[in-house]
Motif scaffolding. Structure first.
Motif, PDB file in Angstrom:
ATOM      1  N   GLN A   1       0.841  -1.199   0.000  1.00  9.44           N
ATOM      2  CA  GLN A   1       0.000   0.000   0.000  1.00  9.44           C
ATOM      3  C   GLN A   1       0.874   1.246   0.000  1.00  9.44           C
ATOM      4  O   GLN A   1       2.052   1.194   0.376  1.00  9.44           O
ATOM      5  N   ALA A   2       0.291   2.350  -0.400  1.00  8.06           N
ATOM      6  CA  ALA A   2       0.924   3.665  -0.318  1.00  8.06           C
ATOM      7  C   ALA A   2      -0.182   4.672  -0.043  1.00  8.06           C
ATOM      8  O   ALA A   2      -1.327   4.499  -0.489  1.00  8.06           O
ATOM      9  N   LYS A   3       0.162   5.723   0.700  1.00  9.37           N
ATOM     10  CA  LYS A   3      -0.834   6.739   1.067  1.00  9.37           C
ATOM     11  C   LYS A   3      -0.336   8.115   0.690  1.00  9.37           C
ATOM     12  O   LYS A   3       0.871   8.376   0.694  1.00  9.37           O
ATOM     13  N   TYR A   4      -1.281   8.999   0.384  1.00  9.69           N
ATOM     14  CA  TYR A   4      -0.934  10.397   0.137  1.00  9.69           C
ATOM     15  C   TYR A   4      -2.063  11.284   0.624  1.00  9.69           C
ATOM     16  O   TYR A   4      -3.192  10.845   0.799  1.00  9.69           O
ATOM     17  N   VAL A   5      -1.723  12.541   0.864  1.00 12.66           N
ATOM     18  CA  VAL A   5      -2.729  13.513   1.277  1.00 12.66           C
ATOM     19  C   VAL A   5      -3.351  14.114   0.015  1.00 12.66           C
ATOM     20  O   VAL A   5      -2.662  14.359  -0.983  1.00 12.66           O
ATOM     21  N   SER A   6      -4.650  14.328   0.042  1.00 15.40           N
ATOM     22  CA  SER A   6      -5.398  14.773  -1.142  1.00 15.40           C
ATOM     23  C   SER A   6      -4.867  16.070  -1.743  1.00 15.40           C
ATOM     24  O   SER A   6      -5.085  16.335  -2.931  1.00 15.40           O
TER      25      SER A   6
ATOM     26  N   THR B   1      -3.279   0.549  -3.446  1.00 15.82           N
ATOM     27  CA  THR B   1      -2.773  -0.782  -3.159  1.00 15.82           C
ATOM     28  C   THR B   1      -2.423  -1.511  -4.449  1.00 15.82           C
ATOM     29  O   THR B   1      -2.888  -1.155  -5.531  1.00 15.82           O
ATOM     30  N   ILE B   2      -1.600  -2.521  -4.291  1.00 16.26           N
ATOM     31  CA  ILE B   2      -1.316  -3.453  -5.374  1.00 16.26           C
ATOM     32  C   ILE B   2      -1.062  -4.818  -4.744  1.00 16.26           C
ATOM     33  O   ILE B   2      -0.477  -4.904  -3.662  1.00 16.26           O
ATOM     34  N   HIS B   3      -1.545  -5.857  -5.393  1.00 15.03           N
ATOM     35  CA  HIS B   3      -1.375  -7.231  -4.902  1.00 15.03           C
ATOM     36  C   HIS B   3      -0.439  -7.981  -5.821  1.00 15.03           C
ATOM     37  O   HIS B   3      -0.335  -7.674  -7.019  1.00 15.03           O
TER      38      HIS B   3
END
Length: 183
Positions: free
Chosen positions: A135-140, A177-179
């Motif tokens: 997973q990776a996250k970012y602020v909008s 996300t990526i699987h």
């Protein structure tokens, strides 16, 4: 899963390698001291190269652990000049899931460098190490980071409204996300 650590990765244009103490000056100049560059990360700009060097020295200790994944991003034409970093920022080996984070000096934005680095790291983590999901996250407020994730093959997972409040702003936290089955 296999704990392979931060082995050197190579792409068409890039080397992803361990940080070394000598990277402190370039890291400080290319991104760590720049408030615009670090606006959407959890830490504040470094006030001097000594703070940057201290960060790198802490990271060097972690390289001894087989489950540390942190790379300095360098262009092949100048492998000693670090221009960004990418790393696993959290992991749950029992669930075979991890989260990556990245930053790139603003002088190198818009060239596809981070997408290229992220693709290499995703491939390594999913196919070589054996994570089932990354997973990776970012602020909008930073949609360019989301575009990097999309171009690297990641898919939208969820949005947490107003979940990021720091440095004078409030934004949504968006997760991609990526699987391993997607590669």
């Amino acid at each position: 899963m296999r704990n392979l650590g931060s082995i050197e990765l190579e792409t068409k244009r890039l080397f992803l390698r361990h940080f070394v103490v000598e990277d402190a000056k370039a890291m400080f100049e290319n991104w760590a001291s720049d408030s615009e560059n670090v606006r959407y990360v959890t830490w504040d700009p470094h006030p001097n190269p000594q703070v940057t060097q201290a960060s790198i020295e802490r990271w060097l200790l972690h390289y001894q652990e087989e489950n540390t994944y942190k790379w300095a991003i360098c262009k092949k034409e100048d492998p000693k000049q670090v221009i960004g970093n990418i790393s696993v920022v959290s992991q749950d080996p029992q669930k075979e899931i991890c989260e990556v984070g990245y930053i790139l000096g603003k002088n190198f934005w818009g060239q596809g460098i981070m997408t290229e680095a992220l693709k290499a790291v995703l491939h390594f983590l999913l196919l070589e190490v054996g994570f089932k999901e990354v997973q990776a996250k970012y602020v909008s407020l930073n949609p360019a980071s989301g575009r990097v994730m999309e171009k690297a093959g990641m898919h939208y997972l969820t949005t947490l409204p107003n979940a990021v409040a720091r440095k004078g702003y409030i934004g949504d936290q968006i997760t991609y996300t990526i699987h391993s089955s997607n590669l």
